[in-house]
Write a protein that holds these residues in place. Structure first.
Motif, PDB file in Angstrom:
ATOM      1  N   VAL A  30      32.631  41.367  43.640  1.00 14.81           N
ATOM      2  CA  VAL A  30      32.358  39.938  43.546  1.00 14.81           C
ATOM      3  C   VAL A  30      32.921  39.262  44.792  1.00 14.81           C
ATOM      4  N   GLU A  31      32.077  38.512  45.513  1.00 13.52           N
ATOM      5  CA  GLU A  31      32.559  37.809  46.706  1.00 13.52           C
ATOM      6  C   GLU A  31      33.306  36.555  46.264  1.00 13.52           C
ATOM      7  N   ASN A  32      34.511  36.809  45.786  1.00 15.83           N
ATOM      8  CA  ASN A  32      35.357  35.731  45.286  1.00 15.83           C
ATOM      9  C   ASN A  32      36.806  36.188  45.277  1.00 15.83           C
ATOM     10  N   GLY A  33      37.676  35.347  45.801  1.00 18.49           N
ATOM     11  CA  GLY A  33      39.100  35.646  45.797  1.00 18.49           C
ATOM     12  C   GLY A  33      39.882  34.370  46.014  1.00 18.49           C
ATOM     13  N   SER A  34      41.119  34.503  46.448  1.00 17.69           N
ATOM     14  CA  SER A  34      41.971  33.315  46.592  1.00 17.69           C
ATOM     15  C   SER A  34      41.450  32.353  47.648  1.00 17.69           C
ATOM     16  N   ARG A  35      40.597  32.826  48.555  1.00 14.20           N
ATOM     17  CA  ARG A  35      40.035  31.934  49.573  1.00 14.20           C
ATOM     18  C   ARG A  35      39.034  30.936  48.975  1.00 14.20           C
ATOM     19  N   ASN A  36      38.547  31.221  47.774  1.00 14.78           N
ATOM     20  CA  ASN A  36      37.630  30.303  47.093  1.00 14.78           C
ATOM     21  C   ASN A  36      38.365  29.205  46.321  1.00 14.78           C
ATOM     22  N   GLU A  37      39.681  29.304  46.243  1.00 15.20           N
ATOM     23  CA  GLU A  37      40.438  28.446  45.336  1.00 15.20           C
ATOM     24  C   GLU A  37      40.983  27.199  46.023  1.00 15.20           C
ATOM     25  N   ASN A  38      41.517  26.289  45.202  1.00 20.17           N
ATOM     26  CA  ASN A  38      42.132  25.076  45.735  1.00 20.17           C
ATOM     27  C   ASN A  38      43.578  24.984  45.269  1.00 20.17           C
ATOM     28  N   GLU A  39      44.243  23.891  45.595  1.00 16.59           N
ATOM     29  CA  GLU A  39      45.672  23.773  45.289  1.00 16.59           C
ATOM     30  C   GLU A  39      45.951  23.700  43.796  1.00 16.59           C
ATOM     31  N   GLY A  80      41.443  40.310  46.080  1.00 16.41           N
ATOM     32  CA  GLY A  80      41.899  40.056  47.436  1.00 16.41           C
ATOM     33  C   GLY A  80      41.659  38.614  47.827  1.00 16.41           C
ATOM     34  N   LYS A  81      41.714  38.335  49.107  1.00 19.16           N
ATOM     35  CA  LYS A  81      41.460  36.984  49.611  1.00 19.16           C
ATOM     36  C   LYS A  81      40.001  36.581  49.420  1.00 19.16           C
ATOM     37  N   GLU A  82      39.086  37.551  49.564  1.00 17.87           N
ATOM     38  CA  GLU A  82      37.658  37.222  49.584  1.00 17.87           C
ATOM     39  C   GLU A  82      36.818  38.037  48.614  1.00 17.87           C
ATOM     40  N   ALA A  83      37.414  38.971  47.905  1.00 16.45           N
ATOM     41  CA  ALA A  83      36.623  39.813  47.002  1.00 16.45           C
ATOM     42  C   ALA A  83      37.464  40.293  45.834  1.00 16.45           C
ATOM     43  N   THR A  84      36.781  40.498  44.716  1.00 12.35           N
ATOM     44  CA  THR A  84      37.357  41.129  43.533  1.00 12.35           C
ATOM     45  C   THR A  84      36.480  42.325  43.198  1.00 12.35           C
ATOM     46  N   CYS A  85      37.111  43.445  42.818  1.00 11.51           N
ATOM     47  CA  CYS A  85      36.341  44.647  42.504  1.00 11.51           C
ATOM     48  C   CYS A  85      36.839  45.255  41.205  1.00 11.51           C
ATOM     49  N   TYR A  86      35.894  45.557  40.300  1.00 10.96           N
ATOM     50  CA  TYR A  86      36.171  46.270  39.050  1.00 10.96           C
ATOM     51  C   TYR A  86      35.502  47.633  39.176  1.00 10.96           C
ATOM     52  N   TYR A  87      36.215  48.699  38.906  1.00 12.82           N
ATOM     53  CA  TYR A  87      35.629  50.009  39.192  1.00 12.82           C
ATOM     54  C   TYR A  87      36.062  51.069  38.184  1.00 12.82           C
TER      55      TYR A  87
END
Length: 429
Positions: A30-39, A80-87
């Protein structure tokens, strides 16, 4: 054999068939991580990763683990900063079970309010554990020194006060916004029937859709020139020094990796030999690359007695300047290329490592980097590429730094008014 295809809902799927293996690894990227978040929601991506293991409409938390572990498989995830992975990694005969478990977690997780409250305690303990690790504290501090208030600077775990603020509606709304087919990749590697795999993936993920879509896009933040110190009651002074690097997927990334290996990649590297072996002032020193979407950095880490910091900084800067101006000998360049090829090939001797490589490549660059492609890029490294990468990175010198230790006196003598003490305010970010 590779196959890259897209389902009608926009989900990308990359499959690598390795006939001689008897296992298969499946990852949902998933192209999503802490870089997608706000304060206000910092840490929510990591928290959602935890919650997807806490039970679904047809499996309890224990049954999710047992479904894979009872057949000798492995199941895990990371954020991570920019991705989440389930495996998962299972025998090839259990490929469909792996897809079933991952899809069940994705589409049917309960987000039980009692479990959410319990998991807050777990994640807060994880944050506390990270606070007890000087290296973890240093990395988060250096991220702020490098990126300032940009979202890429935010810690993956979040802060205690942001985690305590999560609730069920907040988690589900966030998941439905970012966990959408257009932001995701299914990566499969191992013994796979290539004739039927599209139909099998379609069975589990073909109906996936979302109305509240947030297509992930990242900006290009400027690298800051900041020096931070954070006080910790520890014996060593932990240090990171940062300079510009290359973004993920850059054409010259393997040239940068090669140069980084020569300067600080192992026991035979320039920095290790000079600072540990010759001067004997540290136990650990190495160089690492952080490549992100649109931006990247190259960083030096060491931990040492504070009394040696002045000579360490002077030596690192001297060796960096010499490295970026002196020509690498043809013999050294050839040896570094062979070393890089060897480590790359050895790193691909499992279905999970190849699944990670393929999934990340398709997620961020929408293409497959085959081993032959990578080896060709390494072979093509020449002095023109070396010179170009030196200009973009090492020749720019040290931009920023971060220090964690109990006394900043010697650092203030070196950095004067440019050193800022960072104090974590637990009430706000």
């Amino acid at each position: 054999m590779y196959n890259l295809f897209r389902l009608n809902n926009g989900l990308r799927v990359v499959v690598e068939n390795i006939e001689q293996f008897n296992s298969v690894s499946v990852g949902l990227w998933v192209e999503n991580g802490s870089r997608n978040e706000n304060e206000f929601n910092n840490g929510i991506s990591h928290f959602i990763e935890h919650m997807l293991f806490k039970g679904t409409k047809k499996r309890t938390s224990k049954e999710i683990a047992e479904a894979i572990e009872d057949i000798g498989g492995q199941i895990n995830a990371f954020t991570g900063k920019e991705a989440t992975c389930y495996y998962v990694k299972v025998l090839d005969s259990y490929l469909e079970l792996g897809l079933d478990v991952i899809s069940d977690m994705l589409f049917n997780s309960n987000f039980n309010e009692e479990e959410i409250e319990k998991e807050k305690g777990v994640v807060i303990e994880e944050i506390n554990m990270s606070e007890d690790s000087p290296e973890d504290v240093l990395m988060d501090l250096h991220s702020i020194a490098t990126w300032g208030q940009e979202s890429i600077s935010r810690p993956i775990l979040g802060y205690e006060h942001t985690v305590r603020g999560f609730n069920r509606n907040m988690l589900i709304d966030y998941l439905q916004s970012y966990y959408i087919p257009e932001n995701c990749v299914i990566s499969i590697c191992g013994k796979v029937d290539m004739k039927t795999i599209k139909e099998v993936v379609e069975r589990y993920f073909g109906a996936w859709d979302s109305k509240n879509k947030s297509i992930t896009k990242y900006n290009s933040p400027e690298i800051k020139k900041t020096n931070f110190f954070r006080k910790k009651d520890i014996e060593q002074l932990h240090v990171t020094l940062g300079m510009p690097g290359l973004e993920v997927g850059h054409d010259d990334i393997y040239t940068l990796i090669l140069l980084s290996n020569i300067l600080g990649g192992g026991a035979s590297s320039i920095l290790f030999q000079k600072i540990r072996e010759e001067l004997g002032i540290c136990y650990s020193i190495y160089l690492f690359i952080s490549s992100h979407i649109n931006v990247g950095t190259v960083n030096v880490y060491t931990g040492l007695n504070p009394q040696y910091i002045k000579v360490a900084l002077e030596t690192i800067n001297h060796e960096l300047k010499r490295f970026s101006t002196d020509r690498i000998s043809p013999e050294k360049l050839m040896k570094a290329k062979e070393q890089l090829k060897g480590s790359y090939i050895l790193g691909l001797e499992s279905t999970s490592s190849r699944m990670f490589s393929n999934g990340k490549s398709v997620l961020f660059k929408d293409k497959i980097n085959t081993p032959n492609d990578v080896l060709s890029k390494i072979d093509s490294i020449d002095y023109n590429k070396v010179d170009a990468v030196m200009d973009m990175t090492f020749r720019k010198g040290i931009y920023n730094s971060a220090f964690v230790g109990k006394d900043e006196t010697l650092l203030k003598d070196i950095y004067k008014d440019t050193l800022v003490e960072f104090k974590l305010d637990k009430t706000k970010i």
